[in-house]
Design a protein around this motif. Structure first.
Motif, PDB file in Angstrom:
ATOM      1  N   UNK A 119       0.780  -1.233   0.000  1.00 32.34           N
ATOM      2  CA  UNK A 119       0.000   0.000   0.000  1.00 32.34           C
ATOM      3  C   UNK A 119       0.806   1.275   0.000  1.00 32.34           C
ATOM      4  N   UNK A 177      -5.956   7.909  -4.923  1.00 36.32           N
ATOM      5  CA  UNK A 177      -6.077   6.821  -3.955  1.00 36.32           C
ATOM      6  C   UNK A 177      -5.725   7.434  -2.607  1.00 36.32           C
ATOM      7  N   UNK A 236      -5.234   6.810   0.871  1.00 36.73           N
ATOM      8  CA  UNK A 236      -5.056   5.847   1.967  1.00 36.73           C
ATOM      9  C   UNK A 236      -4.106   6.398   3.025  1.00 36.73           C
ATOM     10  N   UNK A 237      -3.944   7.729   3.000  1.00 32.36           N
ATOM     11  CA  UNK A 237      -3.124   8.400   4.021  1.00 32.36           C
ATOM     12  C   UNK A 237      -3.926   9.584   4.565  1.00 32.36           C
ATOM     13  N   UNK A 280      -2.953  12.579   5.327  1.00 31.80           N
ATOM     14  CA  UNK A 280      -2.526  13.913   4.884  1.00 31.80           C
ATOM     15  C   UNK A 280      -2.467  14.050   3.367  1.00 31.80           C
ATOM     16  N   UNK A 281      -3.391  13.372   2.683  1.00 27.45           N
ATOM     17  CA  UNK A 281      -3.440  13.489   1.215  1.00 27.45           C
ATOM     18  C   UNK A 281      -3.707  14.954   0.860  1.00 27.45           C
TER      19      UNK A 281
END
Lengths: 528, 207
Positions: B60, B115, B117-118, B120-121
């Motif tokens: 990921x 995507x 999946x963090x 702080x995007x």
């Protein structure tokens, strides 16, 4: 023979098979894993019944390979660089016993620590053990080196070290292959040199020292070492894949007046280094890893030339070589047209969705939070990612097996609760002995063996202890009522929390085994 | 066959090379794109080096592969800064991670679907503005097209199709042939759906 597109690792594997290999012994570790996997899946290796089953750790691998060599056959040991620390005892002493069938030890170093906890340079180990080292510069050499390495090993009667780095191990290129050599016949050694009692060891060691001249001669005449160019401005000692970056920079930036000494076999040939020093005022050492050769070149040339490299700041002291830092060291100005983006965030790896380790940490973190001084000692594997958000659960990650022994030492010092989290494969690799220490000492620790039935981090290889963990723990002496198995799933979190709490409160060694198959291997098994 | 071909080709045409960075998030199928380009390049007798990321990052995290193709020998496995011709990305923010590697006239070919999946995007509007401020960008909703084709997992082939005209050193037909070879062992249906996805990507570029 045709060309095949191969990873550096695969080129090594195929080279070994074609050099008449009889067995590979290894524990998985990035970036070395693909070598053994290639041999496991290769039709010729299957037909020849070449040993390729995974070992419990690098030390058992090294010793088994030495045994195969004793019996006259060619053997290969593969590991990542830190595995050299684990097998160091057997490795260093194998140079004193010497070998019978050819023995090649492969260490895959990881400068820049892409998947590792340090960037130690395995060439130091080769020098330490006083044996020849090969460091191929590309995939073709990685293939070609195997036959020569096994031959040299047998001619000298010594093991040889083959050192690669991540960028060669995990990069693909076309490789020209050749015919497959027969395997050695069974021919056990008759020598007394294997019995390293002091009287014999002294003779063996003297013998090893005597062979140094032969090793130097082999490196001096090696097909992998060569002098290029006739410039007398800058001399360059380009080691392993460092050579590629030098050639790339020389071509891209039209750098002239250089003389390049390419090195892929050690000991470093002193006469060739001195030849560079004759005409060049400066000698730049380009090597991936630590300044092993730079120190040697300094010693060899003395004040005949100025030696530059990682120690002098011409190249960075830390991190891997790349085409840009090498180009800069050669005096080129690297042009960048676009600066780093503004809207960019780091994207660290994370535990898979649905992974059992997640449920373990969800429960463990909540229970640990109920105690003021709780600490969770981590280990090496996917579950090390429990140190990152969202869990941020781990106090340490040092080396294979250290979770249990560090928890023990901290408990000895008064820490409570002192908890260890270790994976199934890491537990059998190096955790069992530490658990025995804790049991014998009646240490107050709680050990969690998070069992996903595989060696997951490296891609799902067989785990040595599968189906044996309860028996191992009981056999080592954990009280039967304090060996507990749970199923890590979201619906079980409350009962897992209860179990963890009870075992923390028990004053002694307890082991909890959360067991559920890895999400990645489940997917693979379903596909089959 | 390689070396001989090289020599004759070199005499006729001047040295041609393409440096590609394939990138995205672990599990998006970056390495499959690399495999197909690698197969096509091998068949075409080109020199090739392909550096991959294995191990921890595949869980990921951000992943990338440096793919270098040339009619003459390639030394470095890694692409120098300022030399990458095409960044092919399965994710818009990831396409920006390698900007310093892009050459002056280089292209970014990317999926436009983040995507996240963090925690702080970056802000998506700002991210899009930054992408659009670059001189040569092709973006596409590859996921939707892959769904329309009938198989969401072929989004990487839609992206390869979109990028195909920029790879230049290999023709669209050579890439199609490579898709057939690489997916052959999975059966005709899988080959066809991947070809369909690839063609849809190509068609979108040519619109």
């Amino acid at each position: 023979m045709e060309k095949t597109l191969l990873l550096g690792d695969e080129a090594i594997a195929l080279g070994a098979i074609n050099a008449g290999l009889s067995g590979v012994y290894a524990y998985p570790g990035t970036p070395s894993t693909e070598i053994t996997e290639f041999i496991q899946n290769n039709p010729v290796a299957k037909e020849r019944n070449i040993h390729s089953r995974w070992c419990t750790n690098e030390k058992t691998a090294m010793e088994a390979a030495l045994g195969m060599s004793y019996a006259g056959k060619r053997a290969l040991v593969c590991m990542k660089h830190v595995g050299m620390n684990v097998c160091a005892d057997a490795f260093v002493n194998s140079a004193v016993t010497g070998i019978n069938g050819g023995l090649v030890v492969l260490a895959a170093d990881d400068p820049s620590m892409h998947s590792s906890q340090n960037e130690q340079d395995s060439r130091f180990y080769g020098k330490f053990a006083l044996i020849p080292i090969f460091e191929p510069s590309n995939q073709q050499e990685a293939y070609d080196v195997m036959k020569i390495a096994f031959e040299l090993s047998e001619n000298l009667g010594e093991p040889v070290l083959l050192r690669v780095v991540t960028r060669l191990a995990h990069s693909r290129a076309a490789v020209q292959t050749d015919a497959t050599r027969e395997m050695n016949s069974f021919n056990p050694s008759e020598s007394r040199g294997w019995v390293l009692l002091p009287g014999i060891a002294k003779k063996q060691y003297a013998n090893l020292l005597e062979k140094q001249t032969q090793m130097e001669e082999a490196a001096r005449n090696s097909v992998f070492n060569k002098m290029e160019g006739s410039g007398n401005n800058l001399g360059i000692v380009a080691c392993g894949i460092g050579y590629n970056y030098v050639k790339e920079a020389v071509a891209n930036y039209n750098i002239q007046e250089t003389k390049i000494l390419k090195i892929s076999q050690y000991p470093l040939p002193e006469n060739q280094v001195l030849e560079l020093a004759k005409t060049c005022k400066e000698i730049l050492v380009v090597e991936d890893g630590q300044p092993v050769v730079e120190l040697d070149v300094k010693r060899i040339v003395g004040d005949k030339a100025q030696v530059t490299g990682r120690l002098t700041g011409k190249l960075p002291r830390q991190g891997e070589l790349n085409p840009d830092n090498v180009a800069k060291a050669l005096g080129a100005e690297v042009k960048v047209y676009f600066e780093n983006a503004k809207n960019l965030a780091g994207r660290p790896p994370q535990l898979c969705q649905g992974c059992g380790h997640r449920d373990v940490y969800a429960a463990l973190k909540e229970v640990a939070a109920e105690y003021k001084n709780s600490r969770i000692f981590g280990d090496i594997g996917c579950y090390t990612l429990g140190a990152l958000p969202p869990f941020q659960a781990l106090a340490s990650c040092v080396d294979m097996g250290a979770s249990i022994t560090m928890a023990k030492g901290a408990a000895d010092a008064g820490l409570f609760p002192s908890i260890a989290v270790i994976g199934d494969s890491t537990f059998t690799h190096s955790g069992m002995t530490g658990l025995l220490d804790a049991i014998n000492d009646h240490s107050n620790i709680t050990v969690i063996i998070s069992d996903n039935l595989t060696t997951a981090m490296t891609g799902g290889q067989d785990s040595a202890g599968t189906n044996k963990f309860e028996a191992i723990c009981l056999g080592l002496g954990v009280e039967p009522e304090h060996v507990k198995v749970v199923v890590p799933m979201p619906k079980n979190i409350e009962s897992i929390k209860q179990t963890i709490k009870e075992e923390i409160e028990y004053n002694g060694v307890s082991v909890i085994i959360p067991r559920r198959e890895c999400m990645q291997t489940i997917k693979r098994h379903k596909k089959k | 066959m390689y070396a001989d071909n090289q020599e004759t080709q070199k005499e006729i045409v001047k040295i041609m090379k393409k440096d590609l960075i394939l990138c995205g998030v672990g599990g998006q199928g970056i390495l499959s794109i690399a495999t197909i380009i690698g197969e096509a390049a091998t068949k075409a007798g080109l020199y090739l080096k392909q550096a991959e990321v294995h191990g921890m990052s595949q869980r990921g995290g951000d992943v990338q592969s440096n793919l270098r193709l040339s009619t003459s020998e390639i030394y470095s496995d890694l692409i120098p800064k300022g030399k990458c011709d095409v960044i092919i990305s399965m994710e818009p923010m990831e396409s920006l991670r390698y900007l310093p590697y892009l050459n002056k006239d280089g292209w970014i070919v990317t999926s436009n679907k983040p995507v996240v999946n963090i925690p702080n995007y970056p802000d998506e509007t700002a991210l899009n503005q930054e992408l659009e401020s670059l001189p040569h960008v092709a973006k596409l909703d590859i996921d939707t097209i892959a769904k329309e084709v009938g198989m969401p997992k072929t989004a990487n082939m839609v992206l390869l199709g979109l990028a195909a005209p920029y790879i230049e050193i290999l023709s669209i037909e050579q890439l199609r042939e490579a898709i057939k070879t690489v997916f052959a062992r999975k059966g005709e249906d899988i080959v066809n759906i991947n070809l369909k996805a690839f063609d849809a990507g190509v068609a979108n570029e040519q619109k």
